[in-house]
Design an enzyme around this catalytic site. Sequence first.
Site, PDB file in Angstrom:
ATOM      1  N   ASN A 275      17.109   4.574  -4.931  1.00  0.00           N
ATOM      2  CA  ASN A 275      18.114   3.536  -4.721  1.00  0.00           C
ATOM      3  C   ASN A 275      19.207   4.009  -3.774  1.00  0.00           C
ATOM      4  OD1 ASN A 275      18.638   5.245  -7.219  1.00  0.00           O
ATOM      5  ND2 ASN A 275      20.666   4.406  -6.822  1.00  0.00           N
ATOM      6  N   ASP A 320      19.240  -0.279  -9.095  1.00  0.00           N
ATOM      7  CA  ASP A 320      18.599   1.026  -9.300  1.00  0.00           C
ATOM      8  C   ASP A 320      17.088   0.875  -9.407  1.00  0.00           C
ATOM      9  OD1 ASP A 320      18.260   3.704  -9.565  1.00  0.00           O
ATOM     10  OD2 ASP A 320      19.240   3.908 -11.499  1.00  0.00           O
ATOM     11  N   LYS A 347       9.391  -0.040 -10.443  1.00  0.00           N
ATOM     12  CA  LYS A 347      10.443  -0.088 -11.444  1.00  0.00           C
ATOM     13  C   LYS A 347      10.950  -1.516 -11.638  1.00  0.00           C
ATOM     14  CE  LYS A 347      14.451   2.887 -12.435  1.00  0.00           C
ATOM     15  NZ  LYS A 347      15.423   3.828 -11.826  1.00  0.00           N
ATOM     16  N   CYS A 602      29.147  15.164 -18.157  1.00  0.00           N
ATOM     17  CA  CYS A 602      28.322  15.778 -19.199  1.00  0.00           C
ATOM     18  C   CYS A 602      27.299  14.816 -19.809  1.00  0.00           C
ATOM     19  CB  CYS A 602      29.199  16.305 -20.332  1.00  0.00           C
ATOM     20  SG  CYS A 602      30.721  17.124 -19.822  1.00  0.00           S
ATOM     21  N   MET A 646      22.586  25.871 -18.463  1.00  0.00           N
ATOM     22  CA  MET A 646      23.824  25.107 -18.513  1.00  0.00           C
ATOM     23  C   MET A 646      24.597  25.306 -17.211  1.00  0.00           C
ATOM     24  SD  MET A 646      26.235  23.290 -19.947  1.00  0.00           S
ATOM     25  CE  MET A 646      27.975  23.039 -19.552  1.00  0.00           C
TER      26      MET A 646
END
Length: 677
Positions: A275, A320, A347, A602, A646
């Site tokens: 997208n 999207d 999609k 996050c 992480m």
Amino acid sequence: MKSVAGASVAIAWSATLSLCVLPDVGGAVDDRPSAGEVGIQDWPEPGRTFAEQHYSPLSSINRGNVAQLGLAWHLDLPGERSLHATPLAIGGVLYFSGTNGTTYAVDVRSGKQLWRFDPELATHTPDRKGILFGSHRGVAYWGGNIYVGTVDGRLLALNAKTGHPVWSIQTFDEADASKQISGAPRVAGGKVIIGHGGEGGTRGYVTAYDAVRGARLWRFYTVPGNPAKGFENAAMEMAAKTWRGEWWKDGGNATVWDNIAYDPELKLVYIGTANGTPINASRRGAGGGDNLFVASIIALDLHTGEYRWHYQVNPGESWDYDATQQTVLAELDIGGQQRKVLMLASKNGFFYVIDRLTGKLISAEKFSKANWAQRIDLKSGRPIETRAARYGSEPVPIWPSVVGAHSWQRMSFSPRTGLVYIPTIQLGMMIGAKSIDVRPIESGDGVGTLLAWDPIAQKSHWEVRYIDCSWNGGVLATGGDLVFQGTGRGKFFAYDATTGERLWTFDAGLGINAAPSTYLSDGVQYISLLVGYGGGANASKVFDYGWRFNEQPRRVLTFALGKKTPLPPTLPPRFTVRAVDDPKIVIDAEAAAEGRRAYWRCKECHGKDLENFASMAPDLRESLLAMQWGAFRAVVKEGAFTARGMPTFDDLSEKEVWSIYMYIRQTARETAQASVP
């Protein structure tokens, strides 16, 4: 960069190398054999052949004996999270990738790990591992090497016998932290072809490298850059006419993070693009425009990277609805004429059949609920959009959601049945100029299916409905008239490819995203599957099937007829939250409110509003580490856990890190108090 090899590597390879039918062509540029010519005992490509059909003609396991299928062996993969790849099988050895590009070689008969390559992300721009879920979709093989792209943008050639790096090259500017690699490279004509993903604004492209030396050969950008700097080629000049405003400041996106196929006869590489950025086209520049080559299939010359044709699935894309689902190449009898086609279960809910020589649309019909468009006009190739499609400030219900009617999970095509087998999702969204809320809107939402689709008649042949499970795994079809698929609930099924009758079931003990592969070794047909739930499952609570971080082991499972190896039991799904709290911690409500806003960095891994559905990262409400300010800061700002996958967010200020900590502590306390009877 390091690999850990087993002591029996040389022995294992000397015993198995004779089974491999793929030529070791060294520095030659001859193409790998195309569909129908590859030795059927192996699975040498992510989709078995360049055509990406996810089909094998092997038939030793068939609908008459599949009930005798059992577990031959399993191998636990400590430290892995989301597992998306389809294992390659070459000369009696499995090759596959795990989280962030960790790569494995495993003996197919014993299940013994021969080597493991660790990309050592902690020492390579660790800040670039954000918003990717750790997803990785596979590796490629050519000339005795395994090729893998890592999340931080490196493309590596690994010696297939030892796992030791042969060469490594950085595929994008290290200063561009918006790019990542999660897709499998493809190797054709001595060229390694790789794209990249990106979030928050980037300019997409696909690049070809010399498979022997790693030298860059060509690059094709998928959106035009700043006109003031000139255009790389005529295709970019053409594309720029479809953009408005100063789009290049946001990059345009249209990344090539997964979808690559190749026709060795036409020497054409087919790529699918993502997208645009921002998602809402009205925010990508005043006046609108088609925004080439966003949400498009593009054909490129293998040897030069030059543009040949394109088909844009969604002009002016605003939902999207990217075109990164895999394209499948096939030959179909359409109107009494054999046509070389490219098929895409998009999609956006439409199934497209496209002439792969010219890019001309042949047919397109809805395979799932889609209210953004009435139909696709076959003459122009453009969608006839509904009034609701171009939403305004007030959110409106649109199907499919940003998750897609078909996401990245692999579909398959069987030349025997002529059917395409698609893992589908029905799920809507409330979308407005400033918000997207993915959630069930009507009674049929949240249902996944395995859909057998006739691409010539453009209609359903049969359908299996998973009423309580929509985020499921990819598909394998075989010459034994079988279709295999795993589900998000942890079941692995075999179906009759013609009727859809369920013939066999195995409980894998954890949700499945990946598609299996099948191959022959010493005359025995095996089926291998990676088991590791995750990926985009954090997009909606409807995908929460109770899998929790570190509570179920990630594994590779391998099956054969007559085998009965027991699978060690695992913890069952858990739907309760075991929030932890320290009443001595004083919550700063103002800081917590600011932390809620800063937490967007996050949420893709740890869950929106701290609700974690995908199990590939800790639920921070349950984390003892996230209860200690010093430890939390060390992880987030100083990168204490970069070796565990992480990211380091050293660009966050001390105030921002503290506010996120306060937000977590406040939410954990509220959750803990709500759970008290």
